[in-house]
Structures are given as C-alpha cells and as structure tokens.
Motif scaffolding. Structure first.
Motif, PDB file in Angstrom:
ATOM      1  N   ALA A 158       9.539  17.858  26.051  1.00  0.00           N
ATOM      2  CA  ALA A 158       9.486  16.866  24.975  1.00  0.00           C
ATOM      3  C   ALA A 158      10.874  16.337  24.634  1.00  0.00           C
ATOM      4  O   ALA A 158      11.717  17.067  24.110  1.00  0.00           O
ATOM      5  N   THR A 159      11.097  15.067  24.926  1.00  0.00           N
ATOM      6  CA  THR A 159      12.312  14.381  24.505  1.00  0.00           C
ATOM      7  C   THR A 159      12.001  13.552  23.260  1.00  0.00           C
ATOM      8  O   THR A 159      10.864  13.504  22.789  1.00  0.00           O
ATOM      9  N   GLU A 160      13.036  12.866  22.751  1.00  0.00           N
ATOM     10  CA  GLU A 160      12.797  11.909  21.674  1.00  0.00           C
ATOM     11  C   GLU A 160      12.356  10.567  22.265  1.00  0.00           C
ATOM     12  O   GLU A 160      11.250  10.102  22.002  1.00  0.00           O
ATOM     13  N   THR A 161      13.215   9.954  23.058  1.00  0.00           N
ATOM     14  CA  THR A 161      12.890   8.650  23.643  1.00  0.00           C
ATOM     15  C   THR A 161      13.194   8.580  25.134  1.00  0.00           C
ATOM     16  O   THR A 161      12.817   7.614  25.796  1.00  0.00           O
ATOM     17  N   LEU A 162      13.876   9.580  25.670  1.00  0.00           N
ATOM     18  CA  LEU A 162      14.345   9.536  27.055  1.00  0.00           C
ATOM     19  C   LEU A 162      13.236   9.831  28.055  1.00  0.00           C
ATOM     20  O   LEU A 162      12.317  10.608  27.766  1.00  0.00           O
TER      21      LEU A 162
END
Length: 284
Positions: free
Chosen positions: A46-50
C-alpha cells in the motif's frame, strides 16, 4: 490436537508512505528471498499515490493523509479479508519464514476468533500461557494491565475490523501507539503473542516447548534515515545480481552521507529543534 482448517480469509499488508520509496526494493528483495508464498493469504503493498512494483504483491493506494486515516481507508474500502498481517516497508526479513507456522496459526486464530496476535517479542509484554502451541511456539496471552504497547505497529496478525476500530481520525503513528494503548487497556480485550519474529534480534519471552525455528527481521529506518542495521543487507545485496549490487551502492551512500530516504541531507540541529517544538505543540 490441531484446530480445523481455517474458514476465515487472510491478507498480508505492507503499509508504506511515498517518501520512503527508496526502501521499497530492499523490502521486496528480502521478502521474496525469505518468505514462503505458499502461505494462504493475499499480498498487498500500500502506497499513497505511487505505482510500485514489488514481486508477489498487488499495489493498492490510500491517497495522501495522516497515518491512521490512510490505513483506515485501506481496511474499510480496499481490503476485505477477515484478518491482516501488518508489515511496514522498513522491516526487512533476514531468516526464512515457515509456511507451516502460518498455516497452523491461521487455523488456530480462525477457530478461536482471536482479535490480535503479536508476532514479535519485547520485554514490555507480560504474558501467561494459554496451553496452545503453533509449531512448537507457545501462544501466550498478554496481561494487559502490566504490559506496554498494547497498540503497536510491529508485525502483528489482526482481525481487520478490530484493527480498524483502533484507528482514530487524524492520529500519527506515535499518537496512535500511545493513545491506542490507553484505549486498549481500558477496553481490556484478549491480546495474544507468539515469539515468532526476532525483531532486531530480540530474544523470546515465553517458555516455548519445541520451537521449529524463529524468523527474524531488522528495522532499517530511523528518523527518516537508514539505521546501522542496514549494513548486513548491503553485504547481502552486494553479492546479488546487477540490480541488487547497484542498490547496495545506493544504500551505502545514503548510510555514509546520512541522507534521508528522499535523498536529502540530514537536517541541521536548529531545523530539527524547530520540528521538535512543532511536534510537542501537537501532542495533547
């Protein structure tokens, strides 16, 4: 007698932030080297936006926001499995993981409906035996009133809905551990612990009758920079393929020059002091 096969579903979540993108390859290299992918669970990175490409994992995104809000979104809207093994991107394995251990653990947890099983060892936990074992490791129960860090972000198997309930809006990681521990101590749920992962080499705390062999991971991040623990991985990657050798050189540079994970110089003391002042103002 072993419990029946699990009817619950399981996932493994690596919860990251985009600023720590530099650590993603190291996590992926070590996880794929030591983890047993026959363990019956789904794997989420789980990334933020990457966009991240970590072999064996499905990348999911939380969007930006505070730590607890990002994790709550993932557990509420994206991940649907009943139980989640929680990892972070700076936890790099360095000993093999047993598939049999996790299959037995999943069966036991599904049968008993345990809400939380801590999988690391620390002296702040005071435990009592339950009579259950997982591949020779004692499954102990915490004495909540005498134990610290009832809420912690070390590797833990959580009932998803129970973990979600511990995430209060706007909490950063340190506040969540501090206040979450107070909330859990008041709630007094059954919390369990098994000495499976030696985090940073920490010894077991239970009387384990016949343990099959512990796994281990090192935490390689400290204050947004590499910790000295990373040196053993630099040596490991230096013996790998061309990509790993190049990554080892980058790690060594960051360690030698005390660069942050986003490649910046270590903050000056006065800048760090200002940040600490701001941090203290935010503490309730």
């Amino acid at each position: 007698m072993m419990p029946a096969a699990p009817t619950a579903t399981f996932a493994l979540l690596v919860h990251t932030c985009d600023r720590y993108q530099f650590l993603y390859p190291g996590f992926g290299y070590t996880f794929n080297r030591y983890w047993d992918f026959s363990i019956p669970c789904r794997y989420y990175f789980a990334t933020e936006t990457l966009d991240a490409e970590v072999p064996g994992f499905t990348t999911i995104k939380s969007g930006p926001g505070e730590w607890a809000d990002r994790l709550a979104y993932l557990l509420r809207e994206v991940i649907k499995e009943d139980y989640v093994i929680y990892f972070q991107e700076d936890m790099w394995l360095n000993r093999p993981v047993s598939g049999d251990f996790f299959r037995q653990l999943f069966a036991l947890v599904a049968q008993q409906q345990w809400p939380q099983v801590k999988l690391t060892s620390t002296s702040v936990y005071v435990t009592q035996p339950t009579g259950y074992e997982v591949e020779g490791f004692a499954a102990a129960k915490l004495e909540n009133a005498r134990s610290g860090y009832l809420m912690s972000h070390q590797v833990t198997l959580w009932k998803r809905e129970f973990l979600l309930a511990q995430l209060h809006k706007g909490e950063h990681p340190w506040r969540n551990e501090r206040k979450g521990t107070r909330r859990l101590r008041k709630l007094n749920p059954a919390i369990y612990q098994v000495d499976y992962f030696a985090e940073n080499g920490h010894p077991p705390i239970n009387a384990n009758p016949n343990p099959a062999g512990r796994s281990e991971y090192q935490t390689v991040s400290m204050n947004s920079m590499l910790s000295p623990n990373v040196q053993l991985y630099i040596e490991l990657f230096s013996q790998g393929d061309a990509g790993q050798q190049d990554y080892a050189k980058q790690l060594q540079q960051h360690l030698d020059e005390q660069l942050t994970h986003d490649g910046l110089a270590k903050p000056r003391k006065e800048d760090l002091f200002k940040r600490l002042k701001m941090w203290w103002r935010k503490i309730d």
